[in-house]
Design a protein around this motif. Sequence first.
Motif, PDB file in Angstrom:
ATOM      1  N   VAL A   1      -9.042   2.236  -5.291  1.00 39.69           N
ATOM      2  CA  VAL A   1      -8.705   0.812  -5.207  1.00 39.69           C
ATOM      3  C   VAL A   1      -9.931  -0.052  -5.491  1.00 39.69           C
ATOM      4  O   VAL A   1      -9.872  -1.023  -6.250  1.00 39.69           O
ATOM      5  CB  VAL A   1      -8.121   0.483  -3.814  1.00 39.69           C
ATOM      6  CG1 VAL A   1      -7.889  -1.014  -3.667  1.00 39.69           C
ATOM      7  CG2 VAL A   1      -6.825   1.245  -3.588  1.00 39.69           C
TER       8      VAL A   1
ATOM      9  N   ALA B   1       0.794   3.814  -3.095  1.00 40.15           N
ATOM     10  CA  ALA B   1       0.332   5.172  -2.806  1.00 40.15           C
ATOM     11  C   ALA B   1       1.398   6.198  -3.172  1.00 40.15           C
ATOM     12  O   ALA B   1       1.094   7.280  -3.703  1.00 40.15           O
ATOM     13  CB  ALA B   1      -0.033   5.297  -1.330  1.00 40.15           C
TER      14      ALA B   1
ATOM     15  N   ASP C   1      -6.832   6.505  -2.489  1.00 47.90           N
ATOM     16  CA  ASP C   1      -7.857   6.271  -1.481  1.00 47.90           C
ATOM     17  C   ASP C   1      -8.659   5.013  -1.800  1.00 47.90           C
ATOM     18  O   ASP C   1      -8.436   4.351  -2.822  1.00 47.90           O
ATOM     19  CB  ASP C   1      -8.789   7.478  -1.326  1.00 47.90           C
ATOM     20  CG  ASP C   1      -9.501   7.847  -2.620  1.00 47.90           C
ATOM     21  OD1 ASP C   1      -9.713   6.951  -3.462  1.00 47.90           O
ATOM     22  OD2 ASP C   1      -9.857   9.022  -2.793  1.00 47.90           O
ATOM     23  N   TYR C   2      -9.574   4.691  -0.927  1.00 46.13           N
ATOM     24  CA  TYR C   2     -10.330   3.441  -1.031  1.00 46.13           C
ATOM     25  C   TYR C   2     -11.144   3.380  -2.326  1.00 46.13           C
ATOM     26  O   TYR C   2     -11.236   2.324  -2.962  1.00 46.13           O
ATOM     27  CB  TYR C   2     -11.256   3.296   0.179  1.00 46.13           C
ATOM     28  CG  TYR C   2     -12.188   2.120   0.083  1.00 46.13           C
ATOM     29  CD1 TYR C   2     -11.769   0.837   0.445  1.00 46.13           C
ATOM     30  CD2 TYR C   2     -13.495   2.272  -0.381  1.00 46.13           C
ATOM     31  CE1 TYR C   2     -12.616  -0.254   0.343  1.00 46.13           C
ATOM     32  CE2 TYR C   2     -14.352   1.182  -0.487  1.00 46.13           C
ATOM     33  CZ  TYR C   2     -13.907  -0.067  -0.118  1.00 46.13           C
ATOM     34  OH  TYR C   2     -14.751  -1.139  -0.232  1.00 46.13           O
TER      35      TYR C   2
ATOM     36  N   VAL D   1       0.835  -1.204   0.000  1.00 43.30           N
ATOM     37  CA  VAL D   1       0.000   0.000   0.000  1.00 43.30           C
ATOM     38  C   VAL D   1       0.869   1.253   0.000  1.00 43.30           C
ATOM     39  O   VAL D   1       0.612   2.205  -0.757  1.00 43.30           O
ATOM     40  CB  VAL D   1      -0.950  -0.001   1.213  1.00 43.30           C
ATOM     41  CG1 VAL D   1      -1.618   1.361   1.380  1.00 43.30           C
ATOM     42  CG2 VAL D   1      -2.005  -1.086   1.063  1.00 43.30           C
TER      43      VAL D   1
ATOM     44  N   LEU E   1      -6.177   5.006   3.469  1.00 46.12           N
ATOM     45  CA  LEU E   1      -6.980   3.979   2.824  1.00 46.12           C
ATOM     46  C   LEU E   1      -8.099   3.507   3.756  1.00 46.12           C
ATOM     47  O   LEU E   1      -9.247   3.330   3.335  1.00 46.12           O
ATOM     48  CB  LEU E   1      -6.081   2.801   2.431  1.00 46.12           C
ATOM     49  CG  LEU E   1      -6.598   1.869   1.343  1.00 46.12           C
ATOM     50  CD1 LEU E   1      -6.762   2.605   0.017  1.00 46.12           C
ATOM     51  CD2 LEU E   1      -5.652   0.692   1.162  1.00 46.12           C
TER      52      LEU E   1
ATOM     53  N   THR F   1     -10.768   6.524   4.310  1.00 39.98           N
ATOM     54  CA  THR F   1     -11.632   6.743   3.143  1.00 39.98           C
ATOM     55  C   THR F   1     -12.566   5.554   2.933  1.00 39.98           C
ATOM     56  O   THR F   1     -13.680   5.721   2.429  1.00 39.98           O
ATOM     57  CB  THR F   1     -10.794   6.986   1.878  1.00 39.98           C
ATOM     58  OG1 THR F   1      -9.823   5.932   1.719  1.00 39.98           O
ATOM     59  CG2 THR F   1     -10.070   8.316   1.964  1.00 39.98           C
TER      60      THR F   1
END
Length: 388
Positions: free
Chosen positions: A108, A92, A104-105, A88, A205, A208
């Motif tokens: 992904v 990122a 951010d989530y 991650v 992550l 969000t």
Amino acid sequence: LGRRDWVYLLSLLVPVVLYNLALKAYVLAARPNGVGFVEALHLMRSDIFFNLGYALLWIGLFAAARRGLLRRVVIVFFHAVTLVVVLVSTCAHQYLRETGTTLDYAIVAEWVPKFGELTPILVGDVPLPVWGVLAAALFYVAFGPALVTRAVERWRGWPKKALAGTAGTPILFGCLGVCLLAFGFGSLSLLTGPAALARDPVVNLILTGVEEVAVDEGDPGAGLAVEHPAANATLAETLGTEKRNVVLIHLESTRAQSVTPYNEDLQTTPFLDELSRSSGSLLAERAYTPVPRSSKASVSVNCGVEPPLYPGPEFEPGGVPARCLAALLREQDYSTVFFASTANNMDNFGDVVQGFGYEEFYPVETMGKEGFQVTNTFGYEDDIMLEP
């Protein structure tokens, strides 16, 4: 904890902590205007607290699960979770360098189901050294602690019986205290305010993702039930109306200083410069995209409204809360068409264009590709659109 435990733990925790903090420091050092010490400390605070908490958590868990099956389970999770943290952090970091925005989530969650579409971008746009660094980091996370521990054992000549912690010592409360301290540091890593850059990548992550779940449970689409002020906009023809052709030209990922109207030293777009200087033209001296994403920015250009600031509604029928320019012009007997040098499924543009009200859409699949080059993962050179 015994000496072997400490070597095993610290041989992974120390490099991972330094790796994560180095990635953040690199990002801050690369900022155009530089970052002062106090601001850098503020922007790295979340990362420092997260990594401290992460290290203490595993120290506490190792001390609590001292041997047997429970210890083996803790070791497996230790490596698995650390692999995820390193992955991650690295992704990122590279995403921020490439796009200028934090990972951010929502990003992904959108791309994981479409990994096939993501593969050409990963292969074509991510430099080879980045892949090398990531591969080396993941290899060390998986095998480094065991190799380092074995090397230290041989170097120091430690007998195996002397490596474990003292058996039977009541350390439950000590382990619990270390874990509580870890959660305390982890909680401090969350106190960053709204600035995503100030968050540790893993923390961002998670936060969000929590925000996404909260929005889903609150039914974000319910906000569209409140009619937008521009929902019933129309174009009214007057006695003095002169109908003209309307052409919108979108340049993917092009900043103002790369085109002639905003930079006279560059002769990249002479015709646009001529248009900007002609009578009746307007040149916006300052313009900003509301969201750094093609489909979102196109909503503001085509529809004159701020795009929905959560993933996806512009892809759905009725997802834009106002009628867009193409739909309004069609009511005035205009024909409307959208050409793109990108693929139909790139950023769901086929659905987006339909929502804007265009009658026809011609993606690159409909165009003759002979003699034209693929310029990047977005698609072909723009000249491919001229004949169609």
